[in-house]
Design a protein around this motif. Structure first.
Motif, PDB file in Angstrom:
ATOM      1  N   GLU A  15       0.527  -0.895  -0.209  1.00 27.38           N
ATOM      2  CA  GLU A  15      -0.022  -0.117   0.184  1.00 27.38           C
ATOM      3  C   GLU A  15       1.008   1.751  -0.125  1.00 27.38           C
ATOM      4  OE1 GLU A  15       0.267  -2.375   2.267  1.00 27.38           O
ATOM      5  OE2 GLU A  15       0.964  -1.298   4.140  1.00 27.38           O
ATOM      6  N   ASP A  52       6.193  -4.667  12.919  1.00 30.01           N
ATOM      7  CA  ASP A  52       5.637  -3.518  12.893  1.00 30.01           C
ATOM      8  C   ASP A  52       4.217  -2.874  13.047  1.00 30.01           C
ATOM      9  OD1 ASP A  52       4.931  -4.328   8.855  1.00 30.01           O
ATOM     10  OD2 ASP A  52       3.679  -2.803   9.489  1.00 30.01           O
ATOM     11  N   ARG A  53       3.369  -4.066  12.906  1.00 31.23           N
ATOM     12  CA  ARG A  53       2.111  -3.325  13.785  1.00 31.23           C
ATOM     13  C   ARG A  53       1.353  -4.815  14.583  1.00 31.23           C
ATOM     14  NH1 ARG A  53      -2.378  -1.870   8.740  1.00 31.23           N
ATOM     15  NH2 ARG A  53      -0.448  -0.701   7.728  1.00 31.23           N
ATOM     16  N   ARG A  59      -1.287   6.356  16.261  1.00 35.19           N
ATOM     17  CA  ARG A  59      -0.799   7.263  16.108  1.00 35.19           C
ATOM     18  C   ARG A  59      -1.810   8.050  16.300  1.00 35.19           C
ATOM     19  NH1 ARG A  59       2.325   5.177  10.434  1.00 35.19           N
ATOM     20  NH2 ARG A  59       3.648   4.134  11.606  1.00 35.19           N
ATOM     21  N   ASN A 113       0.438   8.322   7.704  1.00 28.53           N
ATOM     22  CA  ASN A 113       1.689   7.863   7.300  1.00 28.53           C
ATOM     23  C   ASN A 113       1.962   8.684   5.631  1.00 28.53           C
ATOM     24  OD1 ASN A 113       0.356   7.393   4.758  1.00 28.53           O
ATOM     25  ND2 ASN A 113       1.509   5.515   4.331  1.00 28.53           N
ATOM     26  N   ASP A 173       6.574   8.171   8.499  1.00 30.05           N
ATOM     27  CA  ASP A 173       7.279   7.023   8.372  1.00 30.05           C
ATOM     28  C   ASP A 173       9.054   7.831   6.913  1.00 30.05           C
ATOM     29  OD1 ASP A 173       5.758   5.203   7.730  1.00 30.05           O
ATOM     30  OD2 ASP A 173       4.619   5.578   5.691  1.00 30.05           O
TER      31      ASP A 173
HETATM   32  O1  AHR Z   1       2.423  -0.680   9.792  1.00 29.16           O
HETATM   33  C1  AHR Z   1       3.076   0.624   9.233  1.00 29.16           C
HETATM   34  C2  AHR Z   1       2.381   1.758   8.441  1.00 29.16           C
HETATM   35  O2  AHR Z   1       1.943   0.798   7.397  1.00 29.16           O
HETATM   36  C3  AHR Z   1       3.784   2.312   8.140  1.00 29.16           C
HETATM   37  O3  AHR Z   1       3.600   3.678   8.670  1.00 29.16           O
HETATM   38  C4  AHR Z   1       2.410   2.708   6.921  1.00 29.16           C
HETATM   39  O4  AHR Z   1       3.165   3.679   5.723  1.00 29.16           O
HETATM   40  C5  AHR Z   1       2.176   1.233   6.221  1.00 29.16           C
HETATM   41  O5  AHR Z   1       1.078   1.260   4.829  1.00 29.16           O
END
Ligand code: AHR
Length: 312
Positions: free
Chosen positions: A28, A105-106, A161, A214, A242
């Motif tokens: 994305e 990352d998440r 965020r 982002n 980002d």
């Molecule tokens: O999970 C991280 C986020 O996912 C990033 O900040 C964003 O650009 C991405 O799509």
């Protein structure tokens, strides 16, 4: 020295026998594409076999991919979870198969934290706070109507965020979020949503800043602001997260004001934690936190140069 060399060799030997399945969200954003290419590079450096499944933004595809990795008997599974809920059943299956899971990352919400080994992530509340603090300082008591472009609905990073930014501006009643909507972390949606904000807010004249979860959505918003005959970066301030090269190019053109860096190297620390775990049972910390730094136009060129070796 001899024992250090022996440890390094045995670490490398472990790595070379490992196969990791990675359920990636999709592509994305520029950041996401960089995360994927850094993951491939980091796997290669360690001799790890990495199998990547692109979920095209759908949790159901991620769940299918995880089930397929379990069936293949991989040594570990990495998941970048598109949303934060709904993971327990498939993670139970991985646990039953004794396959360690790392989140990249998440984050997720799970009652049983033993369902995954670690999450490699930034402090996303802090990232939002850094963005909000910057605006409070920049406005120095002047009024500012903010529009917010949220990330994917239900994604931990979007929720965090939002929270961090809202907390930062809570003590500054002159700064208000007047509109907020998801742009799904994409440029095209960011542009579309920003166009609708501009239309609803006196052709953009009532908007002082856009806070975007982002950079890609911010870049879409910049386009919408320009098409409305306004100047991004000055008529409407642009703040995002980002630190991808394109936002620094926008800064050099005076069209963006601040970004908070999220490293695309989420896989490297997860590989290291996995190798240590497989080698001698070392349990990694539950959260492996990456650094978040804010950058403005003054460091734009330097950042563009640095990012050339970071998967962008
Ligand atoms: O999970 C991280 C986020 O996912 C990033 O900040 C964003 O650009 C991405 O799509």
């Amino acid at each position: 020295i001899a024992s250090t060399i022996a440890t390094l060799i045995s670490g490398a030997a472990y790595a070379e026998s490992l196969t990791v399945g990675f359920s990636q969200i999709g592509s994305e954003s520029g950041w996401r594409a960089a995360e994927t290419s850094v993951a491939k590079e980091q796997a290669k450096q360690r001799g790890i076999t990495l199998k990547i499944a692109d979920a095209q933004q759908k949790q159901e595809n991620q769940i299918k991919a995880v089930r397929s990795f379990i069936a293949q008997g991989v040594d570990a599974i990495f998941i970048a979870p598109v949303v934060q809920t709904g993971w327990e059943p498939v993670l139970e299956e991985a646990k039953d198969a004794k396959i360690p899971v790392f989140l990249l990352d998440r984050n997720i919400t799970a009652k049983d934290p033993s369902l995954y080994m670690s999450v490699v992530t930034a402090d996303n509340v802090y990232e939002g706070k850094v963005a909000g603090d910057w605006l409070v300082k920049e406005m120095a008591g002047k009024a500012c109507n903010v529009v917010e472009l949220q990330g994917t609905v239900g994604a931990s990073v979007a929720l965090d965020r939002k929270k961090g930014f809202s907390e930062a501006i809570a003590g500054a009643p002159e700064i208000k979020i007047i509109r907020t909507q998801s742009g799904d972390f994409t440029r095209s949606k960011g542009k579309e949503v920003m166009e609708s904000f501009i239309k609803a807010e006196d052709r953009g004249k009532n908007i002082c800043a856009v806070y975007s979860h982002n950079d890609d959505m911010a870049i879409g918003a910049i386009q919408a602001i320009k098409e409305a005959g306004l100047k991004p970066g000055s008529d409407i301030k642009v703040i995002s997260i980002d630190a991808v090269p394109d936002i620094f190019k926008a800064m050099l053109a005076g069209e963006a004001n601040l970004t908070v860096e999220l490293t695309p190297n989420m896989a490297g620390p997860a590989f290291d934690a996995l190798i240590a775990y497989k080698k001698d049972g070392t349990i990694p910390p539950k959260i492996i936190q990456t650094e978040s730094k804010a950058f403005g136009p003054e460091s734009a060129q330097q950042q563009i140069d640095l990012k050339k070796n970071m998967g962008y």
